[in-house]
Design a protein around this motif. Structure first.
Motif, mmCIF file in Angstrom:
data_model
loop_
_atom_site.group_PDB
_atom_site.id
_atom_site.type_symbol
_atom_site.label_atom_id
_atom_site.label_comp_id
_atom_site.label_asym_id
_atom_site.label_seq_id
_atom_site.Cartn_x
_atom_site.Cartn_y
_atom_site.Cartn_z
ATOM 1 N N THR A 187 11.721 -17.255 3.345
ATOM 2 C CA THR A 187 10.481 -16.548 3.034
ATOM 3 C C THR A 187 10.705 -15.607 1.865
ATOM 4 O O THR A 187 11.629 -14.787 1.892
ATOM 5 N N PRO A 188 9.877 -15.711 0.795
ATOM 6 C CA PRO A 188 10.118 -14.894 -0.404
ATOM 7 C C PRO A 188 9.836 -13.418 -0.165
ATOM 8 O O PRO A 188 9.007 -13.054 0.663
ATOM 9 N N GLU A 189 10.533 -12.580 -0.885
ATOM 10 C CA GLU A 189 10.322 -11.134 -0.842
ATOM 11 C C GLU A 189 9.450 -10.758 -2.018
ATOM 12 O O GLU A 189 9.768 -11.042 -3.162
ATOM 13 N N VAL A 230 1.798 -4.701 -1.795
ATOM 14 C CA VAL A 230 0.415 -4.532 -2.246
ATOM 15 C C VAL A 230 -0.236 -3.413 -1.437
ATOM 16 O O VAL A 230 -1.413 -3.137 -1.592
ATOM 17 N N GLU A 231 0.558 -2.804 -0.523
ATOM 18 C CA GLU A 231 -0.011 -1.764 0.333
ATOM 19 C C GLU A 231 0.152 -0.379 -0.289
ATOM 20 O O GLU A 231 -0.610 0.527 -0.023
ATOM 21 N N ASN A 232 1.169 -0.229 -1.097
ATOM 22 C CA ASN A 232 1.419 1.051 -1.723
ATOM 23 C C ASN A 232 0.277 1.396 -2.666
ATOM 24 O O ASN A 232 -0.029 0.660 -3.585
ATOM 25 N N ARG A 233 -0.397 2.476 -2.412
ATOM 26 C CA ARG A 233 -1.572 2.840 -3.200
ATOM 27 C C ARG A 233 -1.209 3.517 -4.518
ATOM 28 O O ARG A 233 -2.080 3.737 -5.344
ATOM 29 N N GLY A 234 -0.007 3.887 -4.737
ATOM 30 C CA GLY A 234 0.350 4.601 -5.945
ATOM 31 C C GLY A 234 1.262 3.801 -6.837
ATOM 32 O O GLY A 234 1.868 2.825 -6.433
ATOM 33 N N ASN A 269 8.793 -5.425 1.408
ATOM 34 C CA ASN A 269 9.638 -4.298 1.799
ATOM 35 C C ASN A 269 10.271 -4.525 3.173
ATOM 36 O O ASN A 269 10.368 -3.623 3.996
ATOM 37 N N GLY A 270 10.643 -5.778 3.434
ATOM 38 C CA GLY A 270 11.299 -6.121 4.685
ATOM 39 C C GLY A 270 10.364 -6.473 5.815
ATOM 40 O O GLY A 270 10.819 -6.941 6.862
ATOM 41 N N ASP A 271 9.057 -6.236 5.657
ATOM 42 C CA ASP A 271 8.094 -6.530 6.718
ATOM 43 C C ASP A 271 7.433 -7.884 6.487
ATOM 44 O O ASP A 271 7.192 -8.294 5.346
ATOM 45 N N VAL A 272 7.135 -8.602 7.578
ATOM 46 C CA VAL A 272 6.458 -9.892 7.498
ATOM 47 C C VAL A 272 4.986 -9.673 7.167
ATOM 48 O O VAL A 272 4.313 -8.826 7.779
ATOM 49 N N ARG A 273 4.511 -10.389 6.211
ATOM 50 C CA ARG A 273 3.100 -10.314 5.832
ATOM 51 C C ARG A 273 2.543 -11.744 5.728
ATOM 52 O O ARG A 273 3.283 -12.706 5.523
ATOM 53 N N ILE A 274 1.243 -11.844 5.856
ATOM 54 C CA ILE A 274 0.546 -13.128 5.780
ATOM 55 C C ILE A 274 -0.530 -13.044 4.696
ATOM 56 O O ILE A 274 -1.326 -12.092 4.688
#
Length: 409
Positions: free
Chosen positions: A29-31, A35-39, A151-156
């Motif tokens: 799974t690619p790292e 896209v969550e960081n607002r700054g 950042n190490g967390d699984v996202r979809i």
């Protein structure tokens, strides 16, 4: 589906685990950047990139909660969902799928199960095509679910891509093919298509019935065994003359019917060529011309007998059209007058008759030939090719065509 009021249909593709060609191991799974960081400039770039895409995209966390959506997703939700907030950031995508009701609810639940399998690492991707029609238009989308790490967390990533134009094109193509097949099957002509080696790729029903074969027996076989063996070299030679500049060749040949009887057929062959000018396939439209051929053979035999009769006559014979132009004659006639064949065909009987006989002969034709169909025996003179006069006695008969109109004398 979370993005649309109508759940996905039942033609979902099975979820799958991509396998690397060499090792057979599950693809890593690619790292990806957050896209969550607002700054920060990177976050702004990610946001701009997502908003620039025409596909409707949502990013989910490991619980199925929607973290963010792009502009296309929000815009579509505002126009098409009764409660846009329930399918945008903060809502749980899986819950929306789980609570779907009505037509397509089972498909929505299946989609949720596929997303959970991806979250659990059982597979990395899943996609399906589904309709999402509005009261004003037909619409189709392709939904793709992809697993990645941030950042190490699984996202979809859930992306809905509009494929309406492709679907409408496919529908039009299917309709065109159905229409073409219906037209072809309803024809009384024998229609087939074959490759450059003669292998059939298509035959219509009448072709099968005419030659006593099933479609399964013909497709994949070659046309040569059907044709009369002596005609095959001629047919192949004629087909070889087809080119992009000369794509149509008409061939008349013999072939065996279902009964084993040999018949005559006329085939109009049209070649289809690729961009390099190479023949790819030939379509052949044929019809039975056996009766016509028999009539032609009978006519040829009759004309041969007619010609032999005229040539064996000691008397001179000639036939002229209603304007007097000489159309045919026997050897005796040509020899008496001393003209060659081509010279005679350029003349009328008036041209080779002295002027003093014109009026009298015209009266005979009017009063006798056109009235009762023939004349009494009468005398006149002809002008030979050398200018000398030839006294003759003759009788003129009228020949009518099938409509009863005077055609020759």
């Amino acid at each position: 589906m979370a993005l649309r009021p109508c759940p996905p249909r039942a033609h979902a593709m099975a979820s799958r685990t991509p396998i690397t060609p060499k090792t057979g191991r599950t693809r890593r799974t690619p790292e990806l950047p957050s896209v969550e960081n607002r700054g920060g400039a990177s976050a702004r770039l990610n946001r701009s990139a997502l908003d620039a895409l025409s596909s409707h995209i949502a990013i989910l966390d490991e619980t199925g909660c929607i973290l963010t959506v792009n502009h296309a997703w929000r815009h579509f939700a505002e126009l098409n969902h009764p409660r846009p907030a329930t399918v945008c950031a903060g809502a749980n995508y899986l819950s929306v799928c789980d609570t779907a009701r009505g037509d397509g609810a089972e498909d929505a639940a299946a989609f949720a199960r596929a997303v959970r399998r991806i979250l659990q690492g059982e597979s990395d991707e899943f996609s399906l095509e589904y309709p999402c029609h509005s009261p004003d238009e037909q619409r189709w989308f392709n939904a793709t679910v992809t697993r990645f790490k941030c950042n190490g967390d699984v996202r979809i990533a859930v992306a809905h891509e509009a494929i309406t134009e492709r679907k409408l094109t496919e529908q039009a193509l299917r309709y065109s093919e159905q229409l073409y097949r219906a037209v072809v099957e309803d024809q009384t002509e024998l229609i087939s298509r074959f490759k450059t080696d003669g292998t059939f790729t298509f035959v219509n029903s009448i072709y099968c019935r005419y030659f006593g074969k099933t479609r399964e027996e013909l497709i994949g076989s070659q046309w040569q065994p059907v044709a009369y063996p002596d005609d095959v070299p001629m047919i192949e030679a004629r087909l070889a003359t087809m080119s992009p500049a000369n794509p149509v060749v008409v061939i008349e040949n013999r072939a065996y019917r279902e009964s084993g009887e040999m018949g005559w057929f006329q085939f109009i062959n049209r070649g289809f060529f690729d961009t390099a000018g190479n023949l790819v396939e030939t379509q052949s439209v044929g019809r039975d011309i056996t009766e016509r051929k028999r009539a032609e053979e009978s006519l040829a035999e009759s004309e041969l007998k007619y010609r032999r009769l005229h040539e064996s006559m000691r008397d001179a014979f000639a036939a002229v059209d209603m304007n007097g132009r000489i159309q045919e004659f026997n050897t005796t006639f040509a020899n008496l007058l001393g003209y060659g064949s081509e010279e005679l065909k350029r003349l009328t009987y008036q041209d080779i008759t002295p002027a003093k006989w014109h009026a009298a002969e015209a009266r005979i034709i009017k009063d006798q030939v056109l009235t009762k169909g023939y004349s009494d025996v009468y005398e006149k003179e002809y002008i030979r090719q050398d200018g000398t006069l030839l006294p003759v006695e003759l009788r003129t008969f009228l020949i009518r065509n099938l409509a009863g109109k005077p055609e020759q004398m």
